[in-house]
Motif scaffolding. Structure first.
Motif, PDB file in Angstrom:
ATOM      1  N   ASP A  49     -20.948   6.999  64.897  1.00 32.24           N
ATOM      2  CA  ASP A  49     -19.610   6.492  64.567  1.00 32.24           C
ATOM      3  C   ASP A  49     -19.211   5.366  65.519  1.00 32.24           C
ATOM      4  OD1 ASP A  49     -19.369   8.267  62.487  1.00 32.24           O
ATOM      5  OD2 ASP A  49     -18.275   9.772  63.651  1.00 32.24           O
ATOM      6  N   ILE A  50     -19.569   5.537  66.789  1.00 35.39           N
ATOM      7  CA  ILE A  50     -19.298   4.486  67.778  1.00 35.39           C
ATOM      8  C   ILE A  50     -20.091   3.229  67.428  1.00 35.39           C
ATOM      9  CG2 ILE A  50     -19.593   3.787  70.195  1.00 35.39           C
ATOM     10  CD1 ILE A  50     -17.316   5.726  69.863  1.00 35.39           C
ATOM     11  N   LEU A  51     -21.333   3.410  67.010  1.00 40.29           N
ATOM     12  CA  LEU A  51     -22.173   2.266  66.654  1.00 40.29           C
ATOM     13  C   LEU A  51     -21.616   1.539  65.431  1.00 40.29           C
ATOM     14  CD1 LEU A  51     -24.705   0.590  67.158  1.00 40.29           C
ATOM     15  CD2 LEU A  51     -25.991   2.228  65.756  1.00 40.29           C
ATOM     16  N   GLU A  52     -21.152   2.302  64.452  1.00 38.47           N
ATOM     17  CA  GLU A  52     -20.558   1.675  63.263  1.00 38.47           C
ATOM     18  C   GLU A  52     -19.331   0.851  63.647  1.00 38.47           C
ATOM     19  OE1 GLU A  52     -18.523   2.842  58.933  1.00 38.47           O
ATOM     20  OE2 GLU A  52     -19.635   4.356  60.073  1.00 38.47           O
ATOM     21  N   LEU A  53     -18.483   1.416  64.478  1.00 41.60           N
ATOM     22  CA  LEU A  53     -17.293   0.690  64.919  1.00 41.60           C
ATOM     23  C   LEU A  53     -17.665  -0.523  65.773  1.00 41.60           C
ATOM     24  CD1 LEU A  53     -14.818   3.589  65.748  1.00 41.60           C
ATOM     25  CD2 LEU A  53     -14.462   1.759  64.083  1.00 41.60           C
ATOM     26  N   THR A  54     -18.754  -0.409  66.507  1.00 43.41           N
ATOM     27  CA  THR A  54     -19.233  -1.541  67.303  1.00 43.41           C
ATOM     28  C   THR A  54     -19.596  -2.713  66.399  1.00 43.41           C
ATOM     29  OG1 THR A  54     -20.111  -0.109  69.051  1.00 43.41           O
ATOM     30  CG2 THR A  54     -21.027  -2.331  68.905  1.00 43.41           C
ATOM     31  N   LYS A  55     -20.306  -2.416  65.336  1.00 42.62           N
ATOM     32  CA  LYS A  55     -20.731  -3.474  64.419  1.00 42.62           C
ATOM     33  C   LYS A  55     -19.546  -4.062  63.656  1.00 42.62           C
ATOM     34  CE  LYS A  55     -25.529  -2.012  63.911  1.00 42.62           C
ATOM     35  NZ  LYS A  55     -26.624  -1.643  62.984  1.00 42.62           N
ATOM     36  N   LEU A  56     -18.603  -3.229  63.283  1.00 37.61           N
ATOM     37  CA  LEU A  56     -17.400  -3.726  62.614  1.00 37.61           C
ATOM     38  C   LEU A  56     -16.572  -4.587  63.572  1.00 37.61           C
ATOM     39  CD1 LEU A  56     -16.411  -0.486  60.669  1.00 37.61           C
ATOM     40  CD2 LEU A  56     -17.185  -2.639  59.650  1.00 37.61           C
ATOM     41  N   THR A  57     -16.582  -4.207  64.835  1.00 34.73           N
ATOM     42  CA  THR A  57     -15.897  -4.996  65.865  1.00 34.73           C
ATOM     43  C   THR A  57     -16.582  -6.340  66.051  1.00 34.73           C
ATOM     44  OG1 THR A  57     -15.021  -3.090  67.063  1.00 34.73           O
ATOM     45  CG2 THR A  57     -15.389  -5.091  68.346  1.00 34.73           C
ATOM     46  N   ASP A  58     -17.891  -6.322  66.089  1.00 37.52           N
ATOM     47  CA  ASP A  58     -18.669  -7.555  66.228  1.00 37.52           C
ATOM     48  C   ASP A  58     -18.339  -8.517  65.089  1.00 37.52           C
ATOM     49  OD1 ASP A  58     -20.500  -9.258  67.416  1.00 37.52           O
ATOM     50  OD2 ASP A  58     -22.271  -8.226  66.641  1.00 37.52           O
ATOM     51  N   LEU A  59     -18.354  -8.020  63.870  1.00 40.46           N
ATOM     52  CA  LEU A  59     -18.058  -8.850  62.694  1.00 40.46           C
ATOM     53  C   LEU A  59     -16.624  -9.377  62.719  1.00 40.46           C
ATOM     54  CD1 LEU A  59     -19.787  -6.610  60.002  1.00 40.46           C
ATOM     55  CD2 LEU A  59     -20.578  -8.868  60.757  1.00 40.46           C
ATOM     56  N   SER A  60     -15.729  -8.597  63.284  1.00 44.28           N
ATOM     57  CA  SER A  60     -14.315  -8.983  63.329  1.00 44.28           C
ATOM     58  C   SER A  60     -14.057 -10.163  64.258  1.00 44.28           C
ATOM     59  CB  SER A  60     -13.457  -7.789  63.778  1.00 44.28           C
ATOM     60  OG  SER A  60     -13.542  -6.724  62.854  1.00 44.28           O
ATOM     61  N   ARG A  61     -15.035 -10.520  65.068  1.00 51.00           N
ATOM     62  CA  ARG A  61     -14.899 -11.669  65.970  1.00 51.00           C
ATOM     63  C   ARG A  61     -15.031 -12.992  65.214  1.00 51.00           C
ATOM     64  NH1 ARG A  61     -19.538 -11.180  69.858  1.00 51.00           N
ATOM     65  NH2 ARG A  61     -18.406 -12.606  71.221  1.00 51.00           N
ATOM     66  N   ILE A  62     -15.564 -12.939  63.998  1.00 55.83           N
ATOM     67  CA  ILE A  62     -15.749 -14.149  63.197  1.00 55.83           C
ATOM     68  C   ILE A  62     -14.419 -14.523  62.546  1.00 55.83           C
ATOM     69  CG2 ILE A  62     -17.088 -15.241  61.361  1.00 55.83           C
ATOM     70  CD1 ILE A  62     -19.144 -12.973  61.669  1.00 55.83           C
ATOM     71  N   LYS A  63     -14.068 -15.785  62.593  1.00 54.67           N
ATOM     72  CA  LYS A  63     -12.776 -16.191  62.039  1.00 54.67           C
ATOM     73  C   LYS A  63     -12.695 -15.877  60.549  1.00 54.67           C
ATOM     74  CE  LYS A  63     -13.589 -21.127  60.966  1.00 54.67           C
ATOM     75  NZ  LYS A  63     -13.126 -22.494  61.268  1.00 54.67           N
ATOM     76  N   TRP A  64     -11.514 -15.440  60.142  1.00 54.79           N
ATOM     77  CA  TRP A  64     -11.182 -15.089  58.764  1.00 54.79           C
ATOM     78  C   TRP A  64     -11.861 -13.812  58.275  1.00 54.79           C
ATOM     79  CZ3 TRP A  64     -12.053 -20.781  56.902  1.00 54.79           C
ATOM     80  CH2 TRP A  64     -11.016 -21.580  57.396  1.00 54.79           C
ATOM     81  N   VAL A  65     -12.481 -13.068  59.184  1.00 57.29           N
ATOM     82  CA  VAL A  65     -13.086 -11.798  58.775  1.00 57.29           C
ATOM     83  C   VAL A  65     -12.110 -10.667  59.087  1.00 57.29           C
ATOM     84  CG1 VAL A  65     -14.961 -10.151  59.137  1.00 57.29           C
ATOM     85  CG2 VAL A  65     -15.456 -12.596  59.027  1.00 57.29           C
ATOM     86  N   GLY A  66     -11.418 -10.237  58.038  1.00 62.34           N
ATOM     87  CA  GLY A  66     -10.510  -9.109  58.172  1.00 62.34           C
ATOM     88  C   GLY A  66     -11.249  -7.805  57.936  1.00 62.34           C
ATOM     89  N   VAL A  67     -10.491  -6.742  57.813  1.00 68.14           N
ATOM     90  CA  VAL A  67     -11.071  -5.408  57.656  1.00 68.14           C
ATOM     91  C   VAL A  67     -11.982  -5.318  56.430  1.00 68.14           C
ATOM     92  CG1 VAL A  67     -10.497  -3.006  57.127  1.00 68.14           C
ATOM     93  CG2 VAL A  67      -9.232  -4.218  58.901  1.00 68.14           C
TER      94      VAL A  67
END
Length: 224
Positions: free
Chosen positions: A142-160
């Motif tokens: 679960d931590i790893l999944e959130l890590t990857k979602l966090t990583d992707l969220s650093r890209i501009k215009w990438v919302g949830v």
């Protein structure tokens, strides 16, 4: 380095060159006009980097003053500031990601972690993620999944939603987005949206190109 790009390291000349070749939505194509003249003027008044430019444009009196310059205008400066601000995307709330249990969210919120920016510094290394999992009782996956979602969220215009789509497609890190082929990713994203009935309409090819280009600018700090 950190969650955001270090805007102080992007010189005015670097940003001008970036705009020259950047994929932009139609509403922002004005940013490609008179590049040498406009950025030459900004340099002449002492603006050295993107951070300084943002700080200047956020001051109402300076914004008004600049809008009176012949090669600039209020409309141009407004669009420029929007584009500049998009390099610092608003963090996504962890609770908004589907598939993440309320129990996991509650445990993270208990230690002051509510969004992707707050989580980022806790998950950069595998040992960091293991320590977080052990200290909170959250499953490592679960931590790893959130890590990857966090990583992707650093890209501009990438919302949830966009982050979740990319994650579910296996394009689940900034690096993988940056190495994607635009046409292939465009096809896969829109097919997924249609199959899952996420929303009506499609994401344009130019938007995918913007996504990939933005991902290439982000430092690859997270270790997998």
């Amino acid at each position: 380095m950190g969650y955001y790009i270090d805007l102080e390291k992007i010189t005015i000349d670097d940003y001008r060159i970036k705009l020259e070749s950047a994929y932009l939505p139609p509403s922002r194509m004005i940013l490609k006009e008179k590049l040498d003249e406009r950025f030459g003027y900004l340099k002449s008044i002492g603006i050295k980097n993107v951070k300084g430019l943002i700080q200047l444009l956020k001051k109402k009196d300076k914004f008004t003053e600049l809008s009176k310059v012949d090669c600039l205008s209020g409309d141009y400066l407004t669009i420029l500031l929007r584009e500049l601000n998009s390099t610092l995307p608003k963090p996504n709330k962890l609770a908004d990601f589907i598939g993440i249990s309320k129990n996991t969210i509650d445990k993270l919120e208990k230690i002051g972690i509510k969004n992707t920016e707050e989580l980022y510094g806790k998950v950069i290394k595998k040992s960091d993620r293991k320590e977080l999992a052990d200290s909170t009782g959250i499953d490592y996956q679960d931590i790893l999944e959130l890590t990857k979602l966090t990583d992707l969220s650093r890209i501009k215009w990438v919302g949830v939603t966009y982050a979740q789509i990319l994650y579910d497609l296996g394009v689940d890190t900034v690096e993988r987005v940056s190495k994607s082929a635009p046409v292939d990713l465009h096809t896969r994203v829109n097919q997924f949206i249609k199959e899952k009935n996420i929303f009506k309409g499609q994401i344009g090819l130019n938007d995918i190109k913007i996504l990939i280009e933005a991902a290439t600018e982000i430092p690859l700090e997270i270790e997998y």
